[in-house]
Design a protein around this motif. Structure first.
Motif, PDB file in Angstrom:
ATOM      1  N   UNK A 196      32.566   4.696  13.601  1.00 43.39           N
ATOM      2  CA  UNK A 196      34.099   4.783  13.028  1.00 43.39           C
ATOM      3  C   UNK A 196      34.690   3.594  13.243  1.00 43.39           C
ATOM      4  N   UNK A 197      35.451   3.202  12.143  1.00 46.13           N
ATOM      5  CA  UNK A 197      36.045   1.996  12.137  1.00 46.13           C
ATOM      6  C   UNK A 197      37.366   1.825  12.713  1.00 46.13           C
ATOM      7  N   UNK A 198      37.795   0.875  13.201  1.00 41.26           N
ATOM      8  CA  UNK A 198      39.051   0.521  13.766  1.00 41.26           C
ATOM      9  C   UNK A 198      39.988   1.584  14.505  1.00 41.26           C
ATOM     10  N   UNK A 199      39.106   2.044  15.617  1.00 44.74           N
ATOM     11  CA  UNK A 199      39.707   3.062  16.503  1.00 44.74           C
ATOM     12  C   UNK A 199      40.472   2.254  17.759  1.00 44.74           C
ATOM     13  N   UNK A 200      41.455   3.024  18.274  1.00 43.28           N
ATOM     14  CA  UNK A 200      41.673   2.488  19.735  1.00 43.28           C
ATOM     15  C   UNK A 200      42.041   3.705  20.313  1.00 43.28           C
ATOM     16  N   UNK A 201      42.548   3.524  21.377  1.00 40.95           N
ATOM     17  CA  UNK A 201      42.525   4.515  22.395  1.00 40.95           C
ATOM     18  C   UNK A 201      43.846   5.321  22.024  1.00 40.95           C
ATOM     19  N   UNK A 202      44.807   4.851  21.572  1.00 37.83           N
ATOM     20  CA  UNK A 202      45.833   5.575  20.967  1.00 37.83           C
ATOM     21  C   UNK A 202      45.419   6.624  19.742  1.00 37.83           C
ATOM     22  N   UNK A 203      44.804   6.182  18.927  1.00 38.22           N
ATOM     23  CA  UNK A 203      44.188   7.110  17.784  1.00 38.22           C
ATOM     24  C   UNK A 203      43.340   8.187  18.368  1.00 38.22           C
TER      25      UNK A 203
ATOM     26  N   UNK B   6      53.360   7.347  21.409  1.00 39.08           N
ATOM     27  CA  UNK B   6      54.906   6.691  21.325  1.00 39.08           C
ATOM     28  C   UNK B   6      54.675   5.268  20.941  1.00 39.08           C
ATOM     29  N   UNK B   7      53.622   4.664  20.977  1.00 37.19           N
ATOM     30  CA  UNK B   7      53.453   3.154  21.059  1.00 37.19           C
ATOM     31  C   UNK B   7      52.265   3.072  19.803  1.00 37.19           C
ATOM     32  N   UNK B   8      52.655   2.255  18.938  1.00 34.84           N
ATOM     33  CA  UNK B   8      51.676   1.914  18.110  1.00 34.84           C
ATOM     34  C   UNK B   8      51.241   0.481  18.393  1.00 34.84           C
ATOM     35  N   UNK B   9      49.663   0.488  18.531  1.00 33.08           N
ATOM     36  CA  UNK B   9      49.175  -0.604  18.927  1.00 33.08           C
ATOM     37  C   UNK B   9      49.086  -1.794  17.949  1.00 33.08           C
ATOM     38  N   UNK B  10      49.858  -2.959  18.339  1.00 28.00           N
ATOM     39  CA  UNK B  10      50.129  -4.083  17.564  1.00 28.00           C
ATOM     40  C   UNK B  10      48.504  -4.721  17.189  1.00 28.00           C
ATOM     41  N   UNK B  11      47.618  -4.276  17.931  1.00 24.75           N
ATOM     42  CA  UNK B  11      46.197  -5.085  17.623  1.00 24.75           C
ATOM     43  C   UNK B  11      45.453  -4.189  16.701  1.00 24.75           C
ATOM     44  N   UNK B  12      45.971  -2.977  16.357  1.00 24.60           N
ATOM     45  CA  UNK B  12      45.235  -2.337  15.497  1.00 24.60           C
ATOM     46  C   UNK B  12      44.960  -2.749  14.217  1.00 24.60           C
TER      47      UNK B  12
END
Lengths: 279, 163
Positions: A196-203, B6-12
């Motif tokens: 899965x592409x471009x995932x970070x912990x926020x997503x 609440x934060x959008x990762x700038x590195x995404x």
């Protein structure tokens, strides 16, 4: 004195008869109400099923597995507050009990008072949270979101999780099923996650939180339908049993009544015969 | 619904690109894409094959074609456009939710609320926007402020969708 006993028994039987007839009326009306609620619940469930099944797809496709860890197990037991619905609550309670016995490091979030009553005696310290006022009105997504938010806010950590509920099969049958719940770490370490592409912990965090609410909503809908159909069946059986009791009691009542009349006649006749012979 | 991140990762990374994970193949013979687009109380598409889906997400709006790289995204209030196989286009306004694109080209679009765009009333949307703006002005706690901001975001998107 035998006469007195006869009429006393007649009175007792007629009181019993009246009370059983009342109970039959109540169970019949409960059955009607459940039937109406069941129709509505089943309709809503049909609309919610693609949503609920869709919400589980990612975990299957990404081959997410339980976290390796010692943080324990989380069980969300979905049920309701109201009884007289057959085996709906007890089947959930039974499975939770065997689970806790097998794995003492288990926390349970209980949705619905009835299961709390079942678990409170022996497993009170495993109960993390209880949700009440469940079952009176059909569940909406907001309710599930509220429960999910409370679970998230409470900071419960778990390596392995499941939602336990009664999946609806047909009007006369339901099956107690479990849906797996995965922690954020479990998702992050899933074998197919790199695909899965471009995932970070926020997503991942947002995804798992929304997913929790969605799965809870789906399980509540399934459970509500199972509960109403089970209550319908239970009340139908109760009405039938009450009907049988009424038949038997009526039979006994008539027999007793006739016996009393016969006894009175015999007494009158033997009294008259005694007078005649005296003369 | 509470905003979950609440934060959008700038590195995404902006996921509007199409990276082919396997060997190059033309789009002409790309496998079809099966869409399940549902809300808690309604089903819009249940495993229906479609040509393209445009979704508004927190990591940018992007279009999904068959053989899109697998990904997860969180939906932003906005318009989802579905291009069906027979050429017709349908637009829906979604409030929030998630979109999952799997390896086998199945797409699960789970929206908290989804309505066809032509059922939206622009005057009601503008009224909602005005209401949420006044709510933000009178908000006292952090939670109330965040709720008002979410309300503004949704109503702005609503107004935009109606135009």
């Amino acid at each position: 004195s035998q006469q007195v006993r006869g009429t006393a028994t007649l009175k007792m039987i007629s009181i019993r008869l009246k009370s059983v007839k009342n109970i039959q009326k109540i169970t019949q009306s409960m059955k009607m109400v459940s039937a109406a609620k069941y129709t509505k619940a089943e309709r809503e469930l049909k609309l919610a099923r693609p949503y609920g099944i869709g919400a589980q797809e990612f975990y299957k496709k990404a081959e997410v597995k339980d976290e390796e860890g010692e943080k324990g197990q989380l069980i969300i037991a979905v049920s309701s507050d109201r009884g007289l619905c057959g085996a709906v609550h007890s089947s959930i309670g039974r499975i939770v009990k065997t689970d806790i016995a097998a794995n003492p490091n288990t926390k349970v979030v209980i949705v619905g008072d009835k299961v709390r009553n079942i678990l409170q005696r022996l497993y009170a310290k495993n109960i993390a949270m209880v949700v009440t006022e469940v079952g009176r009105k059909p569940a909406v997504f907001g309710d599930a979101a509220l429960v999910a938010q409370s679970i998230i806010n409470s900071g419960i950590e778990f390596s392995k999780g499941k939602i336990l509920f009664n999946a609806f099969r047909t009007v006369v049958s339901f099956r107690t099923t479990e849906m797996p719940l995965y922690s954020q770490n479990a998702v992050a370490n899933a074998s197919k996650l790199p695909v899965y592409d471009s995932l970070d912990s926020d997503v991942i965090q947002s995804y798992t939180e929304f997913s929790l609410a969605s799965l809870l909503f789906y399980s509540m809908k399934e459970n509500a339908t199972s509960e109403q159909s089970s209550r319908m069946t239970a009340m139908d059986n109760a009405s039938k049993n009450a009907g049988e009791m009424i038949d038997k009691l009526t039979m006994t009542f008539n027999r007793t009544r006739q016996a009393v009349i016969t006894r009175e006649l015999i007494e009158i006749i033997s009294g008259a015969a005694a007078l005649e012979t005296k003369n | 619904m509470e905003r979950m991140a609440l934060t959008r990762s700038a590195l995404r990374l902006f996921s509007g690109r199409f990276t082919q994970a396997c060997q190059v193949r033309g789009y002409a013979d790309a496998p079809s894409m099966s869409l399940t687009f549902a809300a808690p109380s309604q089903v819009l598409y249940n495993n229906i094959s479609v040509k393209q889906i445009d979704v508004p997400s927190f990591s940018g709006s992007f279009g999904i074609l068959p053989a899109h790289v697998p990904t997860l995204a969180v939906l932003k209030p906005g318009v989802v456009t579905v291009f069906e196989n027979d050429g017709s286009t349908k637009k829906f306004f979604v409030s929030s939710g998630t979109v999952t694109i799997n390896e086998d080209s199945t797409v699960q679009l789970l929206a908290e609320e989804a309505v066809p765009v032509d059922t939206l009333d622009i005057s009601a949307a503008k009224e909602l926007l005005a209401q949420s703006q006044s709510q933000l002005a009178s908000a006292s706690s952090e939670v109330a402020k965040a709720e008002a901001e979410i309300s503004i975001e949704v109503s702005e998107a609503l107004v935009k969708a109606c135009e």
